[in-house]
Design an enzyme around this catalytic site. Structure first.
Site, PDB file in Angstrom:
ATOM      1  N   GLY A  64      -0.124  14.977   5.936  1.00 37.01           N
ATOM      2  CA  GLY A  64       0.478  14.171   4.861  1.00 37.01           C
ATOM      3  C   GLY A  64      -0.500  13.145   4.334  1.00 37.01           C
ATOM      4  CG  LEU A  68      -3.443  14.381  -0.559  1.00 38.48           C
ATOM      5  CD1 LEU A  68      -3.425  15.521  -1.570  1.00 38.48           C
ATOM      6  CD2 LEU A  68      -4.705  13.544  -0.724  1.00 38.48           C
ATOM      7  N   GLY A  69      -0.077  11.204   0.981  1.00 31.51           N
ATOM      8  CA  GLY A  69       1.138  10.409   0.800  1.00 31.51           C
ATOM      9  C   GLY A  69       0.839   8.913   0.736  1.00 31.51           C
ATOM     10  CD  GLN A  70       4.262   3.714   0.310  1.00 30.00           C
ATOM     11  OE1 GLN A  70       5.142   4.151   1.057  1.00 30.00           O
ATOM     12  NE2 GLN A  70       4.317   2.515  -0.211  1.00 30.00           N
ATOM     13  CG  ASP A 111      -0.711  16.305   1.394  1.00 33.93           C
ATOM     14  OD1 ASP A 111      -0.500  15.111   1.686  1.00 33.93           O
ATOM     15  OD2 ASP A 111       0.145  17.003   0.782  1.00 33.93           O
ATOM     16  CB  ILE A 112       1.827  20.730   1.406  1.00 28.90           C
ATOM     17  CG1 ILE A 112       2.361  22.155   1.274  1.00 28.90           C
ATOM     18  CG2 ILE A 112       2.396  19.795   0.346  1.00 28.90           C
ATOM     19  CD1 ILE A 112       3.798  22.311   1.712  1.00 28.90           C
ATOM     20  NE  ARG A 113       1.018  16.070  -2.557  1.00 26.18           N
ATOM     21  CZ  ARG A 113       0.772  14.865  -3.063  1.00 26.18           C
ATOM     22  NH1 ARG A 113       0.390  14.711  -4.303  1.00 26.18           N
ATOM     23  NH2 ARG A 113       0.908  13.780  -2.320  1.00 26.18           N
ATOM     24  CE1 TYR A 119      12.252   9.065   6.671  1.00 22.80           C
ATOM     25  CE2 TYR A 119      13.408   6.987   7.031  1.00 22.80           C
ATOM     26  CZ  TYR A 119      12.227   7.698   6.861  1.00 22.80           C
ATOM     27  OH  TYR A 119      11.036   7.021   6.886  1.00 22.80           O
ATOM     28  CE  LYS A 175      10.599   8.746   9.949  1.00 21.75           C
ATOM     29  NZ  LYS A 175       9.259   9.327  10.108  1.00 21.75           N
TER      30      LYS A 175
HETATM   31  N1  SER Z   1      10.606   3.518   3.356  1.00 21.69           N
HETATM   32  C1  SER Z   1      11.435   4.444   4.030  1.00 21.69           C
HETATM   33  C2  SER Z   1      12.544   4.929   3.181  1.00 21.69           C
HETATM   34  O1  SER Z   1      13.040   4.198   2.394  1.00 21.69           O
HETATM   35  C3  SER Z   1      12.023   3.836   5.264  1.00 21.69           C
HETATM   36  O2  SER Z   1      11.253   4.166   6.354  1.00 21.69           O
HETATM   37  O3  SER Z   1      12.964   6.029   3.315  1.00 21.69           O
END
Ligand code: SER
Length: 316
Positions: free
Chosen positions: A8, A10-12, A34-36, A141, A145
């Site tokens: 991941g 290229l993510g934030q 990354d996937i792209r 989510y 986690k």
């Molecule tokens: N920033 C995340 C979200 O909002 C929380 O870990 O999903």
């Protein structure tokens, strides 16, 4: 940590972590995946490989090919997207994680993956949320986690894999936009302040959540990974936060630099409900005690830096 595979990338988080780590550990030693391929400096400044994290065989081959000693597994869907596509979130978030943990076990690698304030739920104490407390999240989510924290603990106790993790709050950054998260408003607000002088918040006034500026988040990952293993009581995952803020607090902070900035509300019920199920303010004392966590940026310092960097990025 000498040679690291980052998923991941290229993510934030990844896009800033990879560049920082390439500066510290050497460009050749941070393998971004990354996937792209977006052609960004993460792709061009060092090794880059395409990787879908649900493909465990390819992940294994890449870890072996590059002879890494560490995996930093970041690829995941965020909270609001996961709520829209719960089965996809389970398959990607849990499938990717178990693949990465298995490879860490097979190749004897150090391991990091982020958890989140999303690992808490409505029955968790909302203020000064302790390190060890009730975790019954009501989002997919959050379920991912908590499961990830437990699975990472399991790989440590059962297989002696050196797993480590942080419960990140909302992360604010100017380099790469987050996507599909509940805390994304706290990034959008700065972009809109610079571009339009106005923001319509999808999170309601008076809703408090923890936040942290990306330089502090990147440093906290590196510091935790470099910490003396014998000092870590909590491995997966440490509460970390720099501030507990509401939309109007960020708005007021922006007004100190852009006096005409205006803030209105158009609440998104889905993300508002998620936000209300999360803590107002978590207690990061275990991270402070066990490996010296410290955030440099408070709200004012972050606002000043964000606005300055975004003006350069968006206007000049
Ligand atoms: N920033 C995340 C979200 O909002 C929380 O870990 O999903």
């Amino acid at each position: 940590m000498k040679k690291v595979l980052v998923t991941g990338a290229l993510g934030q988080i990844g896009s800033e972590l990879v560049m920082e780590m390439r500066g510290i550990y050497g460009e050749e030693n941070i393998i971004a995946t990354d996937i792209r391929d977006n052609g960004s400096k993460v792709v061009t400044s060092g090794p880059f490989e395409l990787l879908d994290v649900t493909d465990g065989e390819r992940m294994h081959d890449l870890a072996k090919k590059h002879q890494v000693d560490t995996i930093i597994h970041l690829a995941a869907l965020l909270s609001a997207t996961a709520e829209q596509k719960p089965l996809l979130a389970w398959n990607l978030n849990m499938g990717g994680l178990v693949n990465a943990l298995e490879i860490a076990r097979q190749l004897n690698l150090q391991f990091f993956t982020p958890s989140s304030i999303g690992a808490f739920g409505p029955s968790t104490p909302k203020d000064q949320t302790p390190q060890d407390t009730i975790q019954r999240p009501t989002t997919m989510y959050g379920v991912n986690k908590v499961s990830g924290e437990l699975l990472s603990d399991y790989y440590f106790h059962k297989f002696n894999v050196d797993t480590r993790g942080l419960r990140f709050p909302g992360l604010i950054s100017y380099e790469t936009l987050p996507g599909g998260g509940t805390t994304d408003y706290a990034v959008d607000i700065y972009y809109q302040a610079v571009m339009k002088g106005h923001y319509e918040s999808f999170i309601d006034r008076g809703t408090f959540m923890d936040m942290m500026y990306m330089p502090d988040a990147v440093k906290s990952i590196i510091d935790l990974m470099e910490a003396d293993s014998s000092k870590l009581i909590h491995r997966n995952a440490f509460n970390v936060s720099a501030m507990s803020v509401s939309p109007e607090m960020i708005g007021q902070s922006i007004q100190r630099f852009i006096p005409d900035f205006t803030l209105r509300y158009k609440v998104d019920p889905v993300r508002q409900q998620i936000a209300e199920s999360w803590p107002n303010a978590i207690d990061a004392s275990a991270a402070k005690q066990e490996w010296g966590f410290r955030a440099k940026y408070d709200l004012e310092a972050m606002t000043e830096d964000m606005l300055q960097k975004l003006k350069v990025k968006l206007i000049s």
